[in-house]
Design an enzyme around this catalytic site. Sequence first.
Site, PDB file in Angstrom:
ATOM      1  CE  LYS A 265      17.296 -33.649  27.178  1.00  0.00           C
ATOM      2  NZ  LYS A 265      17.896 -34.234  28.407  1.00  0.00           N
ATOM      3  CG  ASP A 270      22.339 -36.830  26.297  1.00  0.00           C
ATOM      4  OD1 ASP A 270      23.469 -36.351  26.015  1.00  0.00           O
ATOM      5  OD2 ASP A 270      21.821 -36.740  27.430  1.00  0.00           O
ATOM      6  CE  LYS A 277      23.247 -39.606  28.487  1.00  0.00           C
ATOM      7  NZ  LYS A 277      23.054 -39.309  29.924  1.00  0.00           N
ATOM      8  CG  ASP A 288      17.767 -36.977  26.208  1.00  0.00           C
ATOM      9  OD1 ASP A 288      16.952 -36.965  27.150  1.00  0.00           O
ATOM     10  OD2 ASP A 288      18.879 -36.410  26.244  1.00  0.00           O
ATOM     11  CG  ASP A 347      25.173 -36.692  30.253  1.00  0.00           C
ATOM     12  OD1 ASP A 347      24.366 -36.562  29.314  1.00  0.00           O
ATOM     13  OD2 ASP A 347      25.256 -37.729  30.946  1.00  0.00           O
ATOM     14  CD  GLU A 349      21.640 -33.367  27.129  1.00  0.00           C
ATOM     15  OE1 GLU A 349      22.407 -33.647  28.065  1.00  0.00           O
ATOM     16  OE2 GLU A 349      20.563 -33.962  26.938  1.00  0.00           O
ATOM     17  NE  ARG A 351      20.878 -29.574  33.913  1.00  0.00           N
ATOM     18  CZ  ARG A 351      21.135 -30.211  35.058  1.00  0.00           C
ATOM     19  NH1 ARG A 351      21.611 -29.539  36.101  1.00  0.00           N
ATOM     20  NH2 ARG A 351      20.928 -31.501  35.155  1.00  0.00           N
TER      21      ARG A 351
END
Length: 502
Positions: A265, A270, A277, A288, A347, A349, A351
């Site tokens: 990833k 993010d 967030k 991230d 959020d 995102e 996956r």
Amino acid sequence: MEVSVQKNSLEGITADVLIVGVPKHTEHVEGWDRLDALFSGALSGWIRSGDVASGRNEYSRVPALPGTEFKRVLFAGLGNDKTLDADDLRKVFAGAGKQLRKMKAESAAVWSASFTSGDFEDADIAFAAAEGLGLGTYAFEDYKTGSNEKQVELREVTLLTDSEESVIKPAFGVGRVYADAVNEARDLVNTPGNILTATAMADYAAQLADQYGFGFEVLGRAEMEELGMGAILAVNQGSVEEPRLIVLKYKGTEKWEDVVGLVGKGITFDTGGYSLKTKTGIVGMKGDMGGAAAVLGAMRIIGELRPNKNVVAVIASTDNMISGSAFKPDDVITSLSGKTIEVLNTDAEGRLVLADAVTYAKQSGADYLVDVATLTGGVITALGYDKTGALTNSEGFFETFLEAASETGEFVWRLPLTENDKKRIRKSDVADLNNSPGGDGHMIFGGGFVGEFAEDTPWIHLDIAGTSGASSAHDLGPKGGTGVMVRTLATLVDLMAEESGE
Ligand code: BES
Ligand code: ZN
Ligand code: ZN
């Protein structure tokens, strides 16, 4: 960090610092009396009084006496040498590395005999010294303009041993490769999102490919649209930055078969998107892309050590931003696999981008899959900041993986993924899957969602949201990016190469 090998004698050492291990039982160390003699017999007394500490991970510095060419001695406490294992030794040397950094040492000599009281061979000590010192001396070169502190680097390590140079140097070399790769991954994690964009990450990977002769592909927005990578495209939709799907191929055998897929990833920042967030939760989200860093670091080791195993690395990189064009909750998107996804939370995102990356890895021939991601806050709730969470669909593959993790000392704990969990991931009124099944069991749902795209391919999911960055200094390095899983992924590939070579 260059290495040289010198006879096991305490004479003629020119290094800035001589590193000496201090076990609880110094009488187990051959030649200890010679060292004691260097200090006119005072050393035993210092140990008795505690001025030179022998507790594990305790360090004491002593100036060298006149007549010796080294400037200082760094005593590294080993504690009970009977219980000292390879991971302890790595940590002892990492701690020594931190001390060397403080001392601004440019060269060090390691008195191998003082570390052998356990069951270690000189080659094990050389490996641990290279890896530990390499990890322990790491610091991120920050962006401060006012600092006039001279950057010092540990340039030279001399191993004092009677073992053959032909045994010591390669072992040291492997340790150094491991440490350098972890430190590169740490740099990537520490680099802010305005500098490490998806494009910049792809450029970094291109350089790596060039250096090691990897096959290299990179897909941008146009190519993704053509292929139908609706999941990563959805996450990228609110960004002015181009997304990148980065592919590196290492060919370790004649034929492109039995391929290990490493999927990372690479969210460069993010924000959470419209499921925004909080103002405290958003800080630190430059990290991230820790999964991508782990994969790139592992590929560096693989490129250096060249195991007999085929590896395809796939990294999905973009930031997750807000704008008039950004994706939204309730959107339905179509992934590369053809599976449709109802977005319940923008959020979640990671996956989504991993879904397309995993499918792409399979299309590139992956027969085994490991995905690595800073995927959920849930893994921190479950396991804290010092354990990586895992899911798997393959007992055998996971067993090999755990063996790798035990070699590297990186703690991994598996959570269950049940049929009921899968049912909840597949529950949607409008699509095949939903990306956020509920407020409970976040780590399992996050990883389980990625598993929907691995399908029957042996697969391991690693959630490093807790372990990828450290809020304070730890055994193996300073606060910031840890480079977690770099060493374990590389070791896994190495073990698999050995298994298939039998
Ligand atoms: N990048 C975060 C996970 C994260 C949290 C990484 C803390 C590092 C530290 C991820 O994209 C995320 O936001 N996950 C959500 C998922 C949820 C909305 C379903 C989470 O875990 O809260
Ligand atoms: Zn998120
Ligand atoms: Zn994220």
